[in-house]
Design a protein around this motif. Structure first.
Motif, mmCIF file in Angstrom:
data_model
loop_
_atom_site.group_PDB
_atom_site.id
_atom_site.type_symbol
_atom_site.label_atom_id
_atom_site.label_comp_id
_atom_site.label_asym_id
_atom_site.label_seq_id
_atom_site.Cartn_x
_atom_site.Cartn_y
_atom_site.Cartn_z
ATOM 1 N N LYS A 1 0.824 -1.223 0.000
ATOM 2 C CA LYS A 1 0.000 0.000 0.000
ATOM 3 C C LYS A 1 0.853 1.266 0.000
ATOM 4 C CE LYS A 1 -4.218 -1.571 0.076
ATOM 5 N NZ LYS A 1 -5.054 -1.403 -1.082
ATOM 6 N N GLU A 2 1.984 1.201 0.655
ATOM 7 C CA GLU A 2 2.847 2.387 0.737
ATOM 8 C C GLU A 2 3.484 2.642 -0.632
ATOM 9 O OE1 GLU A 2 4.352 5.618 2.549
ATOM 10 O OE2 GLU A 2 3.025 4.163 3.521
ATOM 11 N N ALA B 1 1.777 4.337 -12.171
ATOM 12 C CA ALA B 1 2.568 3.146 -11.822
ATOM 13 C C ALA B 1 2.111 2.564 -10.484
ATOM 14 C CB ALA B 1 4.051 3.497 -11.785
ATOM 15 N N TYR B 2 1.779 3.432 -9.525
ATOM 16 C CA TYR B 2 1.297 2.988 -8.224
ATOM 17 C C TYR B 2 0.001 2.201 -8.388
ATOM 18 C CZ TYR B 2 -0.820 3.090 -3.589
ATOM 19 O OH TYR B 2 -1.433 2.735 -2.405
ATOM 20 N N PHE B 3 -0.930 2.742 -9.144
ATOM 21 C CA PHE B 3 -2.223 2.081 -9.322
ATOM 22 C C PHE B 3 -2.086 0.778 -10.115
ATOM 23 C CE2 PHE B 3 -3.421 6.529 -8.504
ATOM 24 C CZ PHE B 3 -4.187 6.316 -7.380
ATOM 25 N N GLU B 4 -1.160 0.720 -11.032
ATOM 26 C CA GLU B 4 -0.899 -0.525 -11.784
ATOM 27 C C GLU B 4 -0.326 -1.596 -10.845
ATOM 28 O OE1 GLU B 4 1.567 0.344 -15.145
ATOM 29 O OE2 GLU B 4 0.065 1.665 -16.049
ATOM 30 N N LYS C 1 -3.090 -2.907 -8.669
ATOM 31 C CA LYS C 1 -3.950 -3.799 -9.449
ATOM 32 C C LYS C 1 -3.268 -5.160 -9.637
ATOM 33 C CE LYS C 1 -6.593 -4.107 -13.667
ATOM 34 N NZ LYS C 1 -7.992 -3.976 -13.454
ATOM 35 N N ALA C 2 -1.964 -5.162 -9.873
ATOM 36 C CA ALA C 2 -1.212 -6.415 -10.033
ATOM 37 C C ALA C 2 -1.217 -7.227 -8.732
ATOM 38 C CB ALA C 2 0.219 -6.121 -10.468
ATOM 39 N N VAL D 1 -3.634 -11.993 -5.812
ATOM 40 C CA VAL D 1 -4.455 -12.591 -4.752
ATOM 41 C C VAL D 1 -5.605 -13.383 -5.369
ATOM 42 C CG1 VAL D 1 -6.023 -12.099 -2.825
ATOM 43 C CG2 VAL D 1 -3.824 -10.908 -2.986
ATOM 44 N N GLU D 2 -6.281 -12.795 -6.336
ATOM 45 C CA GLU D 2 -7.406 -13.474 -6.993
ATOM 46 C C GLU D 2 -6.939 -14.740 -7.703
ATOM 47 O OE1 GLU D 2 -9.148 -10.485 -9.474
ATOM 48 O OE2 GLU D 2 -9.772 -9.261 -7.770
#
Length: 153
Positions: free
Chosen positions: A106-107, A126-129, A132-133, A138-139
């Protein structure tokens, strides 16, 4: 007395150790109470007993082809079960690691913040990518665990 026990032990070892050597053994009881084991009755014995070793049932049995097949099937089933259990454990471990990586990620990392005109900063694409990765991992780990458990049943 020691000779008696030694002879008895040797005789017992010969009788039990090598059934193919089996032959009649004579137990001769002398008038003074001594017991002598030999291949022939001892002359002058008060009492002579003939001992015939039991060679028919040695306790060793061979398995039939049907029993061998059943043993092989049991071993194959045990190996399959062990492999499935191992796969389940690996999938559970992968899920735990993916779930632990999610809050740890998260950081924002260096380079994932962009400066704004007002002097502040905002998170980069890049943070949001990366987030998402992590969620996708996890999924995927959950799906893999479900598949492995379903295959085991």
């Amino acid at each position: 007395m020691i000779r008696f026990f030694l002879r008895t032990a040797i005789l017992a070892a010969l009788m039990w150790g090598a059934p193919s050597w089996a032959q009649v053994v004579y137990k001769s009881i002398m008038p003074d109470g001594r017991i002598i084991y030999s291949e022939k009755p001892v002359p002058g014995a008060k009492k002579v007993e003939e001992i015939v070793p039991q060679t028919g049932n040695t306790g060793v049995q061979t398995t039939t082809p049907q029993e061998q097949k059943q043993l092989q099937e049991l071993e194959a089933r045990r190996k399959r079960d062990t492999d499935r259990q191992s796969q389940i454990q690996e999938a559970e471990k992968a899920l735990q690691e993916a779930e632990a990586a999610l809050p740890a990620g998260k950081e924002p990392l260096p380079g994932e913040r962009i400066g704004t005109a007002g002097g502040g900063s905002r998170l980069s694409e890049a943070y949001f990518e990366r987030q998402k990765a992590l969620q996708t991992a996890v999924e995927a780990a959950r799906k893999r665990l479900e598949e492995v458990r379903a295959a085991a049943n």
